[in-house]
Design a protein around this motif. Structure first.
Motif, short mmCIF file in Angstrom:
data_model
loop_
_atom_site.label_atom_id
_atom_site.label_comp_id
_atom_site.label_asym_id
_atom_site.label_seq_id
_atom_site.Cartn_x
_atom_site.Cartn_y
_atom_site.Cartn_z
N ARG A 1 -28.74 -17.13 88.19
CA ARG A 1 -27.76 -16.64 89.16
C ARG A 1 -26.87 -17.75 89.68
NH1 ARG A 1 -30.82 -14.52 93.70
NH2 ARG A 1 -28.78 -14.50 94.64
N MET B 1 -29.75 -8.62 69.01
CA MET B 1 -28.68 -9.40 69.63
C MET B 1 -27.76 -8.51 70.45
SD MET B 1 -27.09 -12.73 68.46
CE MET B 1 -25.57 -11.87 68.08
N ALA B 2 -28.34 -7.94 71.50
CA ALA B 2 -27.56 -7.08 72.38
C ALA B 2 -26.61 -7.94 73.20
CB ALA B 2 -28.48 -6.32 73.31
N THR B 3 -25.46 -7.40 73.47
CA THR B 3 -24.45 -8.17 74.17
C THR B 3 -23.86 -7.36 75.31
OG1 THR B 3 -23.84 -9.26 72.12
CG2 THR B 3 -22.24 -9.35 73.90
N VAL B 4 -23.64 -8.04 76.41
CA VAL B 4 -22.91 -7.45 77.53
C VAL B 4 -21.73 -8.37 77.81
CG1 VAL B 4 -22.96 -6.85 79.97
CG2 VAL B 4 -24.95 -6.38 78.53
N GLU B 5 -20.56 -7.77 77.95
CA GLU B 5 -19.37 -8.55 78.22
C GLU B 5 -18.78 -8.07 79.52
OE1 GLU B 5 -17.04 -9.04 74.32
OE2 GLU B 5 -15.55 -8.51 75.84
N LEU B 6 -18.50 -8.98 80.41
CA LEU B 6 -17.93 -8.62 81.71
C LEU B 6 -16.61 -9.36 81.87
CD1 LEU B 6 -18.77 -7.23 84.50
CD2 LEU B 6 -19.39 -9.53 85.21
N ARG B 7 -15.58 -8.61 82.22
CA ARG B 7 -14.27 -9.21 82.42
C ARG B 7 -13.83 -8.82 83.82
NH1 ARG B 7 -11.30 -10.52 77.62
NH2 ARG B 7 -12.75 -9.43 76.26
N HIS C 1 -28.87 -1.05 78.74
CA HIS C 1 -27.61 -1.47 79.36
C HIS C 1 -27.01 -0.40 80.25
CE1 HIS C 1 -27.84 -5.17 77.40
NE2 HIS C 1 -27.49 -4.77 76.19
N ARG D 1 -22.89 -12.61 89.01
CA ARG D 1 -24.25 -13.11 89.25
C ARG D 1 -25.27 -12.00 89.13
NH1 ARG D 1 -22.77 -15.99 94.39
NH2 ARG D 1 -24.08 -14.44 95.40
N LEU D 2 -24.93 -10.88 89.72
CA LEU D 2 -25.83 -9.74 89.71
C LEU D 2 -26.10 -9.27 88.27
CD1 LEU D 2 -27.02 -7.72 91.90
CD2 LEU D 2 -25.03 -6.29 91.41
N VAL D 3 -25.04 -9.16 87.50
CA VAL D 3 -25.18 -8.71 86.12
C VAL D 3 -25.97 -9.72 85.30
CG1 VAL D 3 -23.93 -8.17 83.99
CG2 VAL D 3 -23.05 -7.38 86.20
N ARG E 1 -34.10 -8.45 82.14
CA ARG E 1 -34.47 -7.50 81.10
C ARG E 1 -34.67 -8.17 79.75
NH1 ARG E 1 -32.74 -3.09 82.95
NH2 ARG E 1 -30.56 -3.64 82.87
N ALA F 1 -29.61 -9.49 86.17
CA ALA F 1 -30.22 -8.24 85.72
C ALA F 1 -30.46 -8.27 84.22
CB ALA F 1 -29.32 -7.05 86.09
N VAL F 2 -29.45 -8.70 83.47
CA VAL F 2 -29.59 -8.74 82.01
C VAL F 2 -30.61 -9.81 81.61
CG1 VAL F 2 -28.38 -9.08 79.81
CG2 VAL F 2 -27.27 -7.82 81.66
N THR G 1 -20.60 -10.03 91.55
CA THR G 1 -20.89 -9.03 90.53
C THR G 1 -21.41 -9.72 89.27
OG1 THR G 1 -19.10 -7.70 91.44
CG2 THR G 1 -19.92 -7.10 89.25
N LEU H 1 -27.17 0.43 73.91
CA LEU H 1 -28.61 0.45 74.11
C LEU H 1 -28.92 1.05 75.48
CD1 LEU H 1 -29.48 -3.18 72.97
CD2 LEU H 1 -29.88 -1.05 71.71
N ARG I 1 -18.61 -2.74 97.36
CA ARG I 1 -17.68 -3.74 97.84
C ARG I 1 -16.28 -3.18 98.01
NH1 ARG I 1 -19.87 -8.13 96.45
NH2 ARG I 1 -19.75 -7.75 94.24
N GLU J 1 -14.32 -5.03 84.04
CA GLU J 1 -14.49 -4.34 82.77
C GLU J 1 -15.84 -4.75 82.21
OE1 GLU J 1 -10.53 -4.39 80.48
OE2 GLU J 1 -12.09 -4.93 79.03
N LEU J 2 -16.64 -3.78 81.82
CA LEU J 2 -17.95 -4.07 81.26
C LEU J 2 -18.02 -3.46 79.87
CD1 LEU J 2 -20.87 -5.15 82.15
CD2 LEU J 2 -21.39 -2.75 82.55
N ARG J 3 -18.42 -4.26 78.90
CA ARG J 3 -18.56 -3.78 77.53
C ARG J 3 -19.98 -4.08 77.11
NH1 ARG J 3 -13.59 -3.18 74.57
NH2 ARG J 3 -12.37 -4.25 76.17
N PHE J 4 -20.70 -3.08 76.62
CA PHE J 4 -22.10 -3.36 76.29
C PHE J 4 -22.50 -2.66 75.00
CE2 PHE J 4 -21.95 0.16 79.31
CZ PHE J 4 -22.73 1.13 78.70
N SER J 5 -23.41 -3.30 74.27
CA SER J 5 -23.94 -2.69 73.05
C SER J 5 -24.62 -1.39 73.43
CB SER J 5 -24.95 -3.57 72.34
OG SER J 5 -24.96 -4.88 72.83
#
Ligand SMILES: Nc1ncnc2c1ncn2[C@@H]1O[C@H](COP(=O)(O)OP(=O)(O)O)[C@@H](O)[C@H]1O
Ligand SMILES: Nc1ncnc2c1ncn2[C@@H]1O[C@H](COP(=O)(O)OP(=O)(O)O)[C@@H](O)[C@H]1O
Lengths: 113, 146, 146, 113
Positions: free
Chosen positions: C40, C1-7, B14, C19-21, C28, C24-25, C17, B11, B28, B5-9
């Protein structure tokens, strides 16, 4: 991969060579480039897309915007593209009927329609 | 049924992250290499559309992307929380786009993104995200070959 | 304050995945190219540790990674929900590892992951995720140069 | 990038050339390889890490496991590595004191101590 842009002139045509990804993130830079050219009096544009790796609908929008701008000055905007995956996007969206698409820059530069 | 699950602001930058993640997880999961380009493009379009709507209506709310590595399908859902009915997804006469003087010159009608998705992906749906809540969910799936 | 959340579900494949994210973030966000390898590796270690703990204690619970592109720092938090006190993070005499006959031959003591993180990252902390709830959060940050 | 493994023999030494990423996802395959070699009576191993792009603590664990296995047969496990970012991981974890680390395969193969 990021967007790369370079321009050169051949006769009354201006060739814009685009490389990399034209997406929601980079499209604004391509728009600026096209706007600047038109502001500069360049109304016959050839956009060479052979080095484009990725194109999304934001990129399409910028190309359509460019076309509208040059048309306002009786100009033209031609594309050079032979990459199937990029052509597919123009086809899906019906834009193959809006843009003249050429196989080589030479062909686009000499085209008059 | 592994899930990411990816949640992003909301922008544009992203959207690239979302594309990257979708392609990586799809690869994969066993989605055919030849199809990964489509996955990237379609997920990118769905996310661009959501980012666009959020920036207009709820810039502080994140966009949600769910990737499910199902038994036979790789499934993606992109969920926005923007109020419906702003006409953003209206069908566009794409061929008439260049002649349409009313339009903001570079405006990509967000409907174009959905048109691209529909052209690329066989299995796609766009539905209200949840009963009574704002937002839509774009669901797409691809077969898993390996 | 951009945020990316990965679950992600607690599977080793998803550590890649993550590590890759993260890389990448981070790129940027303006984290120095030379440091991306560390990002990483450190994020990978924190996620491997969390996956390991979840598989042992709560395999159905996803692991959470939060990436915040702060004003001056790129911040990462990796949160698990495993009960504390299973000794997983105990300090290890790493040099004695090869002689330690008691250990499962290939067991990486999860403490090694934290040791690697501490060796790589200047700004790192490991704390209870939330008062009264199980789980720990590993927080790391890197300066943003650009 | 995925893990690649290949082995060859020089005298009583078996060289395991590892490429790509040794991480939580691929380390089990390296472990299998080492276990198989030891089961096969190969007790003097040289693990060539020059083509390793990424190594995490799971990979370290598998290498330590390999060392324990060969030691149980009075064998040896030597590493070949000159990549600074990989060496750093051995240094951070103190494992430079556990593994003999060589600059070339030739050096590792001829080492006896
Ligand atoms: N989220 C991202 N962050 C940073 N760079 C990215 C990102 N996505 C792609 N890139 C860069 O673009 C290049 C091509 O990446 P690719 O996997 O094709 O994804 P995409 O085309 O969706 O960006 C990569 O080498 C990478 O450096
Ligand atoms: N999550 C992933 N899914 C699929 N492939 C991946 C993934 N992460 C990395 N790779 C592959 O490994 C290669 C190196 O990726 P890199 O960005 O160095 O990340 P990492 O080394 O953490 O996997 C890429 O070309 C990519 O194809």
């Amino acid at each position: 991969m990021d967007l790369s842009l370079s321009t050169r002139t051949e006769g009354d045509r201006t060739i814009v060579e685009v490389g990399g990804e034209i997406d929601v993130y980079t499209a604004p830079r391509l728009r600026e480039q096209l706007v600047d050219l038109v502001a500069d009096g360049k109304y016959h544009l050839v956009v060479d897309m052979e080095r484009v790796d990725f194109l999304d609908s934001t990129g399409l929008g910028v190309l359509v915007g460019g076309l509208k701008r040059v048309r306002a000055h009786d100009g033209s905007l031609r594309l050079v593209c032979t990459q199937e995956r990029i052509l597919k996007i123009f086809r899906i969206t019906g834009l193959t009927k809006v843009f003249p698409i050429h196989a080589t820059v030479a062909e686009a530069v000499s085209a008059t329609e | 049924m592994a899930t990411v699950e990816l949640r992003f602001s909301a922008l544009p930058a992203h959207v690239r992250t979302a594309r990257l993640v979708a392609a990586a997880v799809a690869r994969r999961s066993g989605v055919d290499e030849a199809v990964l380009d489509e996955v990237r493009l379609a997920v990118g379009e769905a996310c661009s559309r959501a980012v666009h709507l959020h920036r207009r209506h709820c810039p502080e709310v994140p966009v949600l992307v769910t990737l499910v590595d199902g038994p036979d399908l790789f499934r993606v859902a992109v969920t926005d929380e923007a109020p419906a009915g702003d006409g953003a997804d209206d069908d566009m006469d794409l061929e008439g786009l260049a002649d349409n003087a009313d339009l903001d010159l570079d405006a990509v009608p967000p409907g174009v993104g959905l048109a691209v998705i529909s052209g690329l992906v066989d299995d796609v749906s766009v539905e209200p995200a949840a009963a009574g809540a704002p937002g839509m969910v774009v669901r797409m799936s691809w077969p898993i070959s390996a």
